[in-house]
Design an enzyme around this catalytic site. Structure first.
Site, PDB file in Angstrom:
ATOM      1  N   HIS A  74       5.180  -0.395  -5.941  1.00  0.00           N
ATOM      2  CA  HIS A  74       4.324   0.768  -5.801  1.00  0.00           C
ATOM      3  C   HIS A  74       5.159   2.023  -5.590  1.00  0.00           C
ATOM      4  O   HIS A  74       5.933   2.111  -4.644  1.00  0.00           O
ATOM      5  CB  HIS A  74       3.360   0.580  -4.619  1.00  0.00           C
ATOM      6  CG  HIS A  74       2.448  -0.592  -4.771  1.00  0.00           C
ATOM      7  ND1 HIS A  74       2.713  -1.804  -4.190  1.00  0.00           N
ATOM      8  CD2 HIS A  74       1.293  -0.736  -5.459  1.00  0.00           C
ATOM      9  CE1 HIS A  74       1.754  -2.647  -4.506  1.00  0.00           C
ATOM     10  NE2 HIS A  74       0.888  -2.030  -5.276  1.00  0.00           N
ATOM     11  N   HIS A  90       0.091  -4.157 -12.800  1.00  0.00           N
ATOM     12  CA  HIS A  90       0.405  -5.473 -12.263  1.00  0.00           C
ATOM     13  C   HIS A  90      -0.868  -6.148 -11.769  1.00  0.00           C
ATOM     14  O   HIS A  90      -1.935  -5.540 -11.677  1.00  0.00           O
ATOM     15  CB  HIS A  90       1.458  -5.386 -11.151  1.00  0.00           C
ATOM     16  CG  HIS A  90       1.047  -4.556  -9.980  1.00  0.00           C
ATOM     17  ND1 HIS A  90       1.093  -3.176  -9.982  1.00  0.00           N
ATOM     18  CD2 HIS A  90       0.588  -4.909  -8.760  1.00  0.00           C
ATOM     19  CE1 HIS A  90       0.683  -2.718  -8.821  1.00  0.00           C
ATOM     20  NE2 HIS A  90       0.357  -3.750  -8.055  1.00  0.00           N
ATOM     21  N   CYS A 104      -7.061  -7.636   0.492  1.00  0.00           N
ATOM     22  CA  CYS A 104      -6.488  -7.472  -0.844  1.00  0.00           C
ATOM     23  C   CYS A 104      -5.092  -8.086  -0.859  1.00  0.00           C
ATOM     24  O   CYS A 104      -4.498  -8.328   0.192  1.00  0.00           O
ATOM     25  CB  CYS A 104      -6.378  -5.996  -1.219  1.00  0.00           C
ATOM     26  SG  CYS A 104      -7.943  -5.123  -1.255  1.00  0.00           S
ATOM     27  N   HIS A 162      -1.663  -9.717  -3.727  1.00  0.00           N
ATOM     28  CA  HIS A 162      -1.077  -9.991  -5.035  1.00  0.00           C
ATOM     29  C   HIS A 162      -0.787 -11.486  -5.158  1.00  0.00           C
ATOM     30  O   HIS A 162      -0.191 -12.057  -4.246  1.00  0.00           O
ATOM     31  CB  HIS A 162       0.238  -9.220  -5.211  1.00  0.00           C
ATOM     32  CG  HIS A 162       0.096  -7.749  -5.047  1.00  0.00           C
ATOM     33  ND1 HIS A 162       0.205  -7.124  -3.818  1.00  0.00           N
ATOM     34  CD2 HIS A 162      -0.131  -6.772  -5.954  1.00  0.00           C
ATOM     35  CE1 HIS A 162       0.036  -5.825  -3.986  1.00  0.00           C
ATOM     36  NE2 HIS A 162      -0.170  -5.577  -5.265  1.00  0.00           N
ATOM     37  N   GLU A 173      -3.414 -12.760   6.609  1.00  0.00           N
ATOM     38  CA  GLU A 173      -3.764 -11.435   7.102  1.00  0.00           C
ATOM     39  C   GLU A 173      -4.854 -11.466   8.167  1.00  0.00           C
ATOM     40  O   GLU A 173      -4.818 -10.698   9.129  1.00  0.00           O
ATOM     41  CB  GLU A 173      -4.207 -10.557   5.929  1.00  0.00           C
ATOM     42  CG  GLU A 173      -4.460  -9.125   6.287  1.00  0.00           C
ATOM     43  CD  GLU A 173      -4.629  -8.246   5.065  1.00  0.00           C
ATOM     44  OE1 GLU A 173      -5.610  -7.477   5.041  1.00  0.00           O
ATOM     45  OE2 GLU A 173      -3.787  -8.316   4.152  1.00  0.00           O
ATOM     46  N   GLU A 219      -1.463   3.332  -7.267  1.00  0.00           N
ATOM     47  CA  GLU A 219      -1.893   1.948  -7.449  1.00  0.00           C
ATOM     48  C   GLU A 219      -2.312   1.814  -8.907  1.00  0.00           C
ATOM     49  O   GLU A 219      -3.020   2.681  -9.433  1.00  0.00           O
ATOM     50  CB  GLU A 219      -3.074   1.612  -6.540  1.00  0.00           C
ATOM     51  CG  GLU A 219      -2.729   1.477  -5.075  1.00  0.00           C
ATOM     52  CD  GLU A 219      -2.192   0.100  -4.722  1.00  0.00           C
ATOM     53  OE1 GLU A 219      -1.801  -0.646  -5.646  1.00  0.00           O
ATOM     54  OE2 GLU A 219      -2.143  -0.221  -3.527  1.00  0.00           O
ATOM     55  N   GLU A 245      -3.579  -1.469 -11.014  1.00  0.00           N
ATOM     56  CA  GLU A 245      -3.774  -2.906 -10.909  1.00  0.00           C
ATOM     57  C   GLU A 245      -4.920  -3.434 -11.758  1.00  0.00           C
ATOM     58  O   GLU A 245      -5.971  -2.799 -11.868  1.00  0.00           O
ATOM     59  CB  GLU A 245      -4.049  -3.288  -9.449  1.00  0.00           C
ATOM     60  CG  GLU A 245      -2.904  -2.954  -8.518  1.00  0.00           C
ATOM     61  CD  GLU A 245      -3.175  -3.308  -7.078  1.00  0.00           C
ATOM     62  OE1 GLU A 245      -2.202  -3.476  -6.322  1.00  0.00           O
ATOM     63  OE2 GLU A 245      -4.362  -3.417  -6.688  1.00  0.00           O
TER      64      GLU A 245
END
Length: 197
Positions: A33, A40, A75, A77, A95, A122, A124
């Site tokens: 980022h 991505h 959120c 990846h 998290e 961002e 995505e």
């Protein structure tokens, strides 16, 4: 963005995508980022309690992107080669220290690009998942500074009336959800047998 396999373990890499949204490489998560963020793969999740309330979280104040902003539940990846649903479960566990049931992809084609006030971008392809959460979260303070359960319609109204108060991806995702039904109910109605994990 180049890949340095000698210094970046796979767990710390994200999946880069080409213009047709096909995987085309990897990049270090910590460095992907920036002011010219490559496209991505990511994911978002909306987690609900037994009464249908949505878990919303406030991002930690030292997060690199959108610090201190209220947003959807979690959120993240996927790692290279990792199934998206498993990535959601992994990240939610890390998290929020929550387990999930009835996990389902509600917005498989969602994508967005947003620029923060400091110029950070961002960019995505970000499938959106819904699920039931088992219990209350016990968040990692490095990720989440506050959390609460809210009514779905209340969150929808905030996204429409005060989009500046929420993360840009969550605002766009709320607009993409059908207004006709609660998203978890809608998702589960499409699944034979009523559940999908």
């Amino acid at each position: 963005m180049s890949r340095d396999t000698a210094s970046v373990p796979p767990a710390d890499e994200v999946v880069l995508l080409d213009a047709e949204r096909r995987p085309c490489g990897t990049a270090p998560r910590i460095a992907v980022h920036g002011l010219d963020t490559p496209l991505h793969l990511a994911f978002s999740s909306y987690l609900f309690d037994p009464s249908g309330r949505l878990l919303v979280t406030r991002r930690a104040l030292d997060k690199r992107t959108w610090p201190g902003v209220w947003t959807n539940s979690c959120c993240g990846h996927p790692r290279p080669g990792e199934d998206l649903a498993r990535a959601v479960e992994r990240r939610v566990g890390q998290e929020l220290r929550l387990e999930l049931t009835d996990l389902h992809c509600a917005l498989p084609d969602f994508a967005y690009r947003a620029t923060a006030a400091d110029g950070l971008v961002e960019n995505e392809v970000c499938p959106v998942y819904v699920a039931r959460a088992l219990g209350d979260p016990d968040p990692d303070p490095a990720e989440v500074v506050e959390w609460r359960w809210v009514e779905w319609d209340d969150y929808r109204r905030v996204a429409a009336a005060a989009p500046w108060a929420l993360s840009p991806w969550s605002v766009d995702q709320m607009a993409a959800f059908s207004a006709a039904a609660h998203p978890l109910t809608a998702a589960l109605s499409l699944v034979s047998g009523g559940t999908h994990t």
